[in-house]
Write an enzyme that holds these catalytic residues in place. Sequence first.
Site, PDB file in Angstrom:
ATOM      1  N   TYR A  29      11.798 -11.607   0.656  1.00 12.61           N
ATOM      2  CA  TYR A  29      11.345 -10.274   1.069  1.00 12.61           C
ATOM      3  C   TYR A  29      12.500  -9.538   1.752  1.00 12.61           C
ATOM      4  O   TYR A  29      13.076 -10.051   2.723  1.00 12.61           O
ATOM      5  CB  TYR A  29      10.151 -10.386   2.028  1.00 12.61           C
ATOM      6  CG  TYR A  29       8.821 -10.671   1.349  1.00 12.61           C
ATOM      7  CD1 TYR A  29       8.741 -10.978  -0.004  1.00 12.61           C
ATOM      8  CD2 TYR A  29       7.634 -10.611   2.074  1.00 12.61           C
ATOM      9  CE1 TYR A  29       7.511 -11.227  -0.616  1.00 12.61           C
ATOM     10  CE2 TYR A  29       6.395 -10.858   1.471  1.00 12.61           C
ATOM     11  CZ  TYR A  29       6.354 -11.175   0.122  1.00 12.61           C
ATOM     12  OH  TYR A  29       5.130 -11.419  -0.480  1.00 12.61           O
ATOM     13  N   LYS A 212      -7.654 -12.320  -1.713  1.00  6.80           N
ATOM     14  CA  LYS A 212      -7.089 -12.208  -3.061  1.00  6.80           C
ATOM     15  C   LYS A 212      -6.418 -13.495  -3.484  1.00  6.80           C
ATOM     16  O   LYS A 212      -5.743 -14.157  -2.704  1.00  6.80           O
ATOM     17  CB  LYS A 212      -6.067 -11.072  -3.065  1.00  6.80           C
ATOM     18  CG  LYS A 212      -5.604 -10.661  -4.447  1.00  6.80           C
ATOM     19  CD  LYS A 212      -5.043  -9.243  -4.455  1.00  6.80           C
ATOM     20  CE  LYS A 212      -3.623  -9.151  -3.997  1.00  6.80           C
ATOM     21  NZ  LYS A 212      -3.164  -7.749  -3.940  1.00  6.80           N
ATOM     22  N   LYS A 214      -3.868 -15.301  -6.518  1.00  9.36           N
ATOM     23  CA  LYS A 214      -2.912 -15.077  -7.599  1.00  9.36           C
ATOM     24  C   LYS A 214      -3.326 -15.874  -8.823  1.00  9.36           C
ATOM     25  O   LYS A 214      -3.569 -17.092  -8.720  1.00  9.36           O
ATOM     26  CB  LYS A 214      -1.511 -15.526  -7.153  1.00  9.36           C
ATOM     27  CG  LYS A 214      -0.948 -14.700  -5.997  1.00  9.36           C
ATOM     28  CD  LYS A 214      -0.638 -13.278  -6.412  1.00  9.36           C
ATOM     29  CE  LYS A 214      -0.009 -12.487  -5.273  1.00  9.36           C
ATOM     30  NZ  LYS A 214       0.322 -11.101  -5.676  1.00  9.36           N
ATOM     31  N   ASP A 243      -5.218 -11.427  -9.041  1.00 13.67           N
ATOM     32  CA  ASP A 243      -3.977 -10.686  -9.292  1.00 13.67           C
ATOM     33  C   ASP A 243      -3.098 -11.452 -10.275  1.00 13.67           C
ATOM     34  O   ASP A 243      -2.621 -12.545  -9.982  1.00 13.67           O
ATOM     35  CB  ASP A 243      -3.234 -10.504  -7.957  1.00 13.67           C
ATOM     36  CG  ASP A 243      -1.981  -9.658  -8.093  1.00 13.67           C
ATOM     37  OD1 ASP A 243      -1.664  -9.217  -9.219  1.00 13.67           O
ATOM     38  OD2 ASP A 243      -1.315  -9.420  -7.061  1.00 13.67           O
ATOM     39  N   GLU A 269      -6.132  -7.424 -10.961  1.00 12.70           N
ATOM     40  CA  GLU A 269      -4.950  -6.609 -10.622  1.00 12.70           C
ATOM     41  C   GLU A 269      -3.786  -6.900 -11.559  1.00 12.70           C
ATOM     42  O   GLU A 269      -3.541  -8.057 -11.907  1.00 12.70           O
ATOM     43  CB  GLU A 269      -4.573  -6.958  -9.170  1.00 12.70           C
ATOM     44  CG  GLU A 269      -3.423  -6.179  -8.613  1.00 12.70           C
ATOM     45  CD  GLU A 269      -3.233  -6.465  -7.115  1.00 12.70           C
ATOM     46  OE1 GLU A 269      -4.204  -6.885  -6.446  1.00 12.70           O
ATOM     47  OE2 GLU A 269      -2.108  -6.270  -6.620  1.00 12.70           O
ATOM     48  N   GLU A 296       1.263  -1.228  -8.032  1.00 17.24           N
ATOM     49  CA  GLU A 296       2.336  -1.869  -7.269  1.00 17.24           C
ATOM     50  C   GLU A 296       3.712  -1.623  -7.892  1.00 17.24           C
ATOM     51  O   GLU A 296       4.701  -1.500  -7.177  1.00 17.24           O
ATOM     52  CB  GLU A 296       2.012  -3.368  -7.231  1.00 17.24           C
ATOM     53  CG  GLU A 296       3.078  -4.276  -6.762  1.00 17.24           C
ATOM     54  CD  GLU A 296       2.573  -5.737  -6.736  1.00 17.24           C
ATOM     55  OE1 GLU A 296       1.357  -5.980  -6.796  1.00 17.24           O
ATOM     56  OE2 GLU A 296       3.421  -6.637  -6.645  1.00 17.24           O
ATOM     57  N   ASP A 319       2.304   2.353  -3.613  1.00 17.71           N
ATOM     58  CA  ASP A 319       3.015   1.751  -2.481  1.00 17.71           C
ATOM     59  C   ASP A 319       4.103   2.728  -2.018  1.00 17.71           C
ATOM     60  O   ASP A 319       5.003   3.079  -2.783  1.00 17.71           O
ATOM     61  CB  ASP A 319       3.644   0.419  -2.939  1.00 17.71           C
ATOM     62  CG  ASP A 319       4.290  -0.353  -1.797  1.00 17.71           C
ATOM     63  OD1 ASP A 319       4.619   0.261  -0.761  1.00 17.71           O
ATOM     64  OD2 ASP A 319       4.477  -1.575  -1.948  1.00 17.71           O
ATOM     65  N   HIS A 346      -0.613  -1.248  -2.274  1.00 22.22           N
ATOM     66  CA  HIS A 346       0.172  -2.482  -2.184  1.00 22.22           C
ATOM     67  C   HIS A 346       1.046  -2.331  -0.954  1.00 22.22           C
ATOM     68  O   HIS A 346       1.617  -1.270  -0.706  1.00 22.22           O
ATOM     69  CB  HIS A 346       1.044  -2.642  -3.428  1.00 22.22           C
ATOM     70  CG  HIS A 346       1.989  -3.804  -3.342  1.00 22.22           C
ATOM     71  ND1 HIS A 346       3.312  -3.654  -2.993  1.00 22.22           N
ATOM     72  CD2 HIS A 346       1.789  -5.119  -3.534  1.00 22.22           C
ATOM     73  CE1 HIS A 346       3.888  -4.848  -2.989  1.00 22.22           C
ATOM     74  NE2 HIS A 346       2.996  -5.757  -3.313  1.00 22.22           N
ATOM     75  N   GLY A 348       4.191  -3.410   0.353  1.00 23.60           N
ATOM     76  CA  GLY A 348       5.562  -3.909   0.424  1.00 23.60           C
ATOM     77  C   GLY A 348       6.094  -3.829   1.851  1.00 23.60           C
ATOM     78  O   GLY A 348       7.027  -4.537   2.230  1.00 23.60           O
ATOM     79  N   GLU A 373      -4.492  -4.129   2.369  1.00 15.51           N
ATOM     80  CA  GLU A 373      -3.897  -5.449   2.187  1.00 15.51           C
ATOM     81  C   GLU A 373      -3.172  -5.880   3.464  1.00 15.51           C
ATOM     82  O   GLU A 373      -2.571  -5.066   4.162  1.00 15.51           O
ATOM     83  CB  GLU A 373      -2.898  -5.378   1.022  1.00 15.51           C
ATOM     84  CG  GLU A 373      -2.252  -6.703   0.684  1.00 15.51           C
ATOM     85  CD  GLU A 373      -1.437  -6.646  -0.620  1.00 15.51           C
ATOM     86  OE1 GLU A 373      -1.006  -5.536  -1.011  1.00 15.51           O
ATOM     87  OE2 GLU A 373      -1.252  -7.707  -1.234  1.00 15.51           O
TER      88      GLU A 373
END
Lengths: 409, 409
Positions: A29, A212, A214, A243, A269, A296, A319, A346, A348, A373
């Site tokens: 990140y 959520k 993945k 997602d 998603e 996103e 986002d 989203h 970020g 989120e």
Amino acid sequence: MIQKIQINDTRFPLGKGAGSDAIHRDPIYSYAVTQLIDDSGITGTGFAFTLGEGNDMVCRAAQFYAEQLKGRDIEELMSDFGAVFNRLSNEQQFRWLGPHKGVIHLALASVTNACYDLWAKKRGVPLWKLLTDLSPEAIINTLDLSYLEDELSRDQALQLFKDNYPGKETRKGIISAGYPGYDTSIGWFNYSDEKVRENSRRAVAEGFTAMKLKVGSPDPERDIRRSHIVREEAGNDIKVMLDANQQWSLPQALKICKALQSMRPYWIEEPTHPDDILAHKTLADAIAPTKLALGEHVPNRIIFKNYLQTGSAGFIQVDAVRVGGVSEFITVSLLCRKYNIPVVPHVGDMGQLHQHLVLFNHISMGHEALFLEHIPHLQKHFVHPAKIESGVYKTPMEPGSSCDLKPLK
Amino acid sequence: MIQKIQINDTRFPLGKGAGSDAIHRDPIYSYAVTQLIDDSGITGTGFAFTLGEGNDMVCRAAQFYAEQLKGRDIEELMSDFGAVFNRLSNEQQFRWLGPHKGVIHLALASVTNACYDLWAKKRGVPLWKLLTDLSPEAIINTLDLSYLEDELSRDQALQLFKDNYPGKETRKGIISAGYPGYDTSIGWFNYSDEKVRENSRRAVAEGFTAMKLKVGSPDPERDIRRSHIVREEAGNDIKVMLDANQQWSLPQALKICKALQSMRPYWIEEPTHPDDILAHKTLADAIAPTKLALGEHVPNRIIFKNYLQTGSAGFIQVDAVRVGGVSEFITVSLLCRKYNIPVVPHVGDMGQLHQHLVLFNHISMGHEALFLEHIPHLQKHFVHPAKIESGVYKTPMEPGSSCDLKPLK
């Protein structure tokens, strides 16, 4: 007056498995951070989000945009920011590298967000308060509505604010109640089934009413199995979102989404490529009433307009650290309001900036206060980290947009 | 084996007014050049095109991709290049900066094109000959068809080549006849009316059967006046194209395109924002039978698929130095063949690379040999500049893709 520019390439390696999804197995990140330092000593901070590699290019492009704001007074700049945004985003040589997408547009987000932060700090108020106190005309002046003339003229945008003026005071109740959050960190792709179960249970205990998982595994059976694990732990009342992070082709998505309907997902998603407007339309029609969420990876208002026009998105996840910053985020939110589609960003930014923006969307634009989120991984790096209590974002009260990062050790 | 990588940031300022259009008033034609140096001493050269500012970022991203090819044998690489392309273009951190668009995708074009150039040079043949001699299977192996499963499976792609096998030998007549060109340099935006008239006359005298004028003026009357000047000089038989370079909103485009129909444009190019698929669809329906041309700013096969699915483009102007290089250019050309839409590339490469690709499209895929854009401004910088005689591209015979640039003095 903006006197000095500082751009920082800031990267935060995550813990094992955290942040992983079907496509991004090992992200770092990272923020391309713009600081606009005013001659009064106040620093406006904004950033764009990336996954590590190439964050330096976003910084390089942010420098290019930020330099053009040197010597400008922030109040004067923001009084006509829509024109500033239009000019920067159409700079004639740089534009070729997009237009309005990729590295250069991420960079514009970073600079734009620093402007809004500086603006709020100069006024000594949190960004959500600055925005909710602005007149509709003053807000519209910060927006670039070009290429939306067929759907959202200046007059139509003004009318949207005016139509939603009734109820504004009532909706301010959200400030003390707090904006609901949902937990994205229960089910990262690389987590084991057992960890997903454990995290789901913990999120329920913490008071989250939505979470959520993945999906998008090469083995669809894994996705189906894990989605039912979350549903078991969540019970019937908690919303569970799935997602796929663009992992499916359209034929795959048609098949797997139908198989996943049995666990009643609140949305599915990013089922496929974020540029494939017509594939989303085909899929949305095929799996109705199950809804798709997307945005996103959608870089600008024009593509969002196309998604809304085709009716392929049940939720829009614009986002503000991907599109051209707060300004374009508001523009897209207005388009969504026209189409009555909820905006569920989203994050970020880990929710730091968006906690302000969803309050504004709800209070001034009349958007439903659905949920925002929540991703906790970078909390310790922020000067004013978002506060989540009992699954609810506590309204930030410090001046600015909550985007200041602590100095790196 | 690819032993060394060299990336060059190469910029060429143009003469006064040249290259100007409604949005790009003062471009600096620039190439982010990738050189892959083989241990046999052969250098593969490829590039992406930009307008100057930010060309360094494309170079930085090209370095990232090119490094991953070090130590690879070019024949082995190209035997499965579709998988290589898929892996590079989905690199999990870099991908966030797109996906498949902007700076990183331009960079991928540069590296991909260097691979094809090296491949042809190693075989000692011009790229058009290498491609036209490949089996359909070998061509398909160089393509990434992901996210096209709903429109172009591997089997369908193979079938397209097989269906067009009859007539292949006849179509090879184009090799000696030469591929027709059209002249884009008669009517740059900043040129005076008189210069446009003079250039149109000269182009007719030189044997061009098609030419293009830049429109998109804030004053539509200027566009209309100048378009009629070109039509007067061109007469009735020569094709005249108009190019608005995205300058119009949809409501403007609807109005001005109708006014321009009186001079019978062969196409109207880039009327509005290149991401606005539905606006192009609305416009195309409104001005039929006048056709739209687009693609200069469309970054990938997925968006082209959407344009083809909506039937909004009469001509597709995919550019191999904008999309992910030769590989994705061929993929888009296959999609166009399926939809029977002519491919008339935008030539960011000044036609150097595309003269090979349009020969391949015609000979192997059965695309009509319409004409190829010709922009003369950088001719002197190429080792083997494209040769245009009597308005026709003479088929290049040197090994490779004609993209080597002379060393800068």
